[in-house]
Design an enzyme around this catalytic site. Structure first.
Site, PDB file in Angstrom:
ATOM      1  N   ASP A   1      49.025 -24.325  13.856  1.00 53.73           N
ATOM      2  CA  ASP A   1      49.132 -23.757  12.514  1.00 53.73           C
ATOM      3  C   ASP A   1      48.003 -24.227  11.598  1.00 53.73           C
ATOM      4  O   ASP A   1      47.239 -25.123  11.951  1.00 53.73           O
ATOM      5  CB  ASP A   1      50.505 -24.088  11.901  1.00 53.73           C
ATOM      6  CG  ASP A   1      50.893 -25.557  12.063  1.00 53.73           C
ATOM      7  OD1 ASP A   1      50.023 -26.370  12.436  1.00 53.73           O
ATOM      8  OD2 ASP A   1      52.059 -25.893  11.808  1.00 53.73           O
TER       9      ASP A   1
ATOM     10  N   ASP B   1      63.312 -31.059   8.494  1.00 55.10           N
ATOM     11  CA  ASP B   1      64.362 -30.029   8.488  1.00 55.10           C
ATOM     12  C   ASP B   1      64.484 -29.334   9.851  1.00 55.10           C
ATOM     13  O   ASP B   1      65.126 -28.293   9.970  1.00 55.10           O
ATOM     14  CB  ASP B   1      64.103 -28.995   7.376  1.00 55.10           C
ATOM     15  CG  ASP B   1      62.771 -28.273   7.536  1.00 55.10           C
ATOM     16  OD1 ASP B   1      62.061 -28.531   8.545  1.00 55.10           O
ATOM     17  OD2 ASP B   1      62.420 -27.446   6.673  1.00 55.10           O
TER      18      ASP B   1
ATOM     19  N   HIS C   1      61.995 -28.087  11.777  1.00 49.32           N
ATOM     20  CA  HIS C   1      61.060 -27.017  12.141  1.00 49.32           C
ATOM     21  C   HIS C   1      59.999 -27.491  13.128  1.00 49.32           C
ATOM     22  O   HIS C   1      59.671 -28.673  13.184  1.00 49.32           O
ATOM     23  CB  HIS C   1      60.415 -26.381  10.899  1.00 49.32           C
ATOM     24  CG  HIS C   1      59.380 -27.213  10.216  1.00 49.32           C
ATOM     25  ND1 HIS C   1      59.516 -27.660   8.921  1.00 49.32           N
ATOM     26  CD2 HIS C   1      58.173 -27.674  10.625  1.00 49.32           C
ATOM     27  CE1 HIS C   1      58.456 -28.351   8.569  1.00 49.32           C
ATOM     28  NE2 HIS C   1      57.612 -28.387   9.596  1.00 49.32           N
TER      29      HIS C   1
ATOM     30  N   GLU D   1      59.796 -22.312   9.643  1.00 48.94           N
ATOM     31  CA  GLU D   1      60.785 -22.840   8.719  1.00 48.94           C
ATOM     32  C   GLU D   1      62.189 -22.369   9.088  1.00 48.94           C
ATOM     33  O   GLU D   1      62.335 -21.384   9.830  1.00 48.94           O
ATOM     34  CB  GLU D   1      60.447 -22.385   7.297  1.00 48.94           C
ATOM     35  CG  GLU D   1      59.095 -22.884   6.794  1.00 48.94           C
ATOM     36  CD  GLU D   1      59.057 -24.393   6.512  1.00 48.94           C
ATOM     37  OE1 GLU D   1      59.884 -25.133   7.079  1.00 48.94           O
ATOM     38  OE2 GLU D   1      58.195 -24.821   5.719  1.00 48.94           O
TER      39      GLU D   1
HETATM   40  C1  GLP Z   1      54.094 -30.061   9.383  1.00 51.11           C
HETATM   41  C2  GLP Z   1      53.451 -29.430  10.609  1.00 51.11           C
HETATM   42  C3  GLP Z   1      54.285 -29.662  11.857  1.00 51.11           C
HETATM   43  C4  GLP Z   1      54.607 -31.140  11.972  1.00 51.11           C
HETATM   44  C5  GLP Z   1      55.377 -31.596  10.761  1.00 51.11           C
HETATM   45  C6  GLP Z   1      55.784 -33.056  10.824  1.00 51.11           C
HETATM   46  O1  GLP Z   1      55.127 -29.292   8.894  1.00 51.11           O
HETATM   47  N1  GLP Z   1      53.243 -28.020  10.443  1.00 51.11           N
HETATM   48  O2  GLP Z   1      53.581 -29.199  13.009  1.00 51.11           O
HETATM   49  O3  GLP Z   1      55.363 -31.367  13.150  1.00 51.11           O
HETATM   50  O4  GLP Z   1      54.569 -31.382   9.616  1.00 51.11           O
HETATM   51  O5  GLP Z   1      54.719 -33.894  10.464  1.00 51.11           O
HETATM   52  P1  GLP Z   1      54.702 -35.443  10.692  1.00 51.11           P
HETATM   53  O6  GLP Z   1      54.392 -35.643  12.151  1.00 51.11           O
HETATM   54  O7  GLP Z   1      53.595 -35.966   9.824  1.00 51.11           O
HETATM   55  O8  GLP Z   1      56.029 -35.971  10.327  1.00 51.11           O
END
Ligand code: GLP
Length: 262
Positions: free
Chosen positions: A67, A136, A138, A143
């Site tokens: 993404d 949450d 995802h 989402e």
């Molecule tokens: C964002 C990204 C996800 C990632 C998430 C959690 O939403 N789009 O791909 O898994 O953050 O991030 P973190 O690993 O910093 O907790």
């Protein structure tokens, strides 16, 4: 499904590194799906280290990122392209032309997303997709409520995600409201998936994803439909799981058999 639990983030990152490295060793022209966020950073450090020691090469590897924020240029310090360059690509022997991250500035995003999917197909599909998980539940930017068959598309970010990611921006208002993201359906087509999660604030999402019902409200629960998923969790992220004894038993059996049991 495999659930590997260790006390520390360093330990799970190390095991994840060994798994990814062993897959690339077997297939040098590997197609690797990558994620941003803090969760895969230990894995990326591990891969950089192995590459520097000459133990693995990325010369033939192609990567596809999950993404990108919509509206951020690749040189913006909070863009996912910038994150990938600085945390991985700049430090390994990969050809940058083989690193694909959605273009956050794509004017015609519908066409861009179609082409992104096409490129994945032309590369032969993703051999292994690395995932983190949002608090949450995802995956990528799918989402809550994202269709379980969704494809790469423009997504409106949830208030929780904006809140979670505000720490990387000067203030919350600077967090983009949209992103381009692979869909749940796109992710499920990867031949193998690993998900890394650490810390207490992931515990609920992890329990819902692994042991809860299949629901679009927790997009990670869709991984229950995939035949080759490994979760790498520290004890805090695993703290709300009910079947930890079973996961540990399976890991013990894997050791005896010398084989992974999915
Ligand atoms: C964002 C990204 C996800 C990632 C998430 C959690 O939403 N789009 O791909 O898994 O953050 O991030 P973190 O690993 O910093 O907790």
């Amino acid at each position: 499904m495999r659930v590997i639990i260790r006390k520390t983030y360093e330990e799970i990152s190390d095991i994840a590194t060994k798994l990814v490295a062993s897959r690339i060793e077997k297939k040098p022209a590997f197609v690797l799906g990558l994620a941003t966020g803090s969760s895969p950073l230990g894995l990326y450090r591990g891969l950089i280290d192995m590459n520097k020691k000459g133990l693995i090469s990325f010369k033939k590897v192609k990567t596809f990122n999950l993404d990108e924020y919509y509206g951020l240029k690749g040189d913006h310090p909070q863009s996912y392209r910038y994150f990938m360059n600085t945390n991985l690509f700049d430090h390994i022997d990969i050809d940058k032309a083989n690193t694909m991250v959605p273009d956050g500035m794509a004017q015609n995003w519908e066409e861009f997303c179609r082409n992104y999917e096409q490129k994945i197909k032309e590369a032969g599909g993703i051999d292994l997709q690395v995932l983190g998980i949002g608090s949450d539940g995802h995956i990528a930017f799918n989402e809550p409520g994202s269709s379980l068959t969704s494809r790469t598309r423009l997504v409106a970010l949830d208030a929780q995600t904006i809140e979670d990611n505000a720490r990387f921006f000067e203030d919350k208002n600077q967090v983009p409201r949209f992103a381009l993201s692979m869909g749940v359906g796109t992710i499920l087509e990867a031949k193998e998936i690993i998900l890394i999660a650490n810390g207490k604030n992931k515990a609920k999402a992890i329990a819902q994803a692994i042991e809860g019902p299949l629901t679009s409200i927790i997009s990670a629960s869709a991984l229950q439909m995939h035949p080759r998923v490994s979760y790498f969790l520290d004890e805090e992220a695993a703290s709300e799981l009910k079947r930890v004894n079973y996961y540990r038993f399976v890991e013990g059996a894997e050791k005896k058999l010398g084989k992974e049991i999915f």
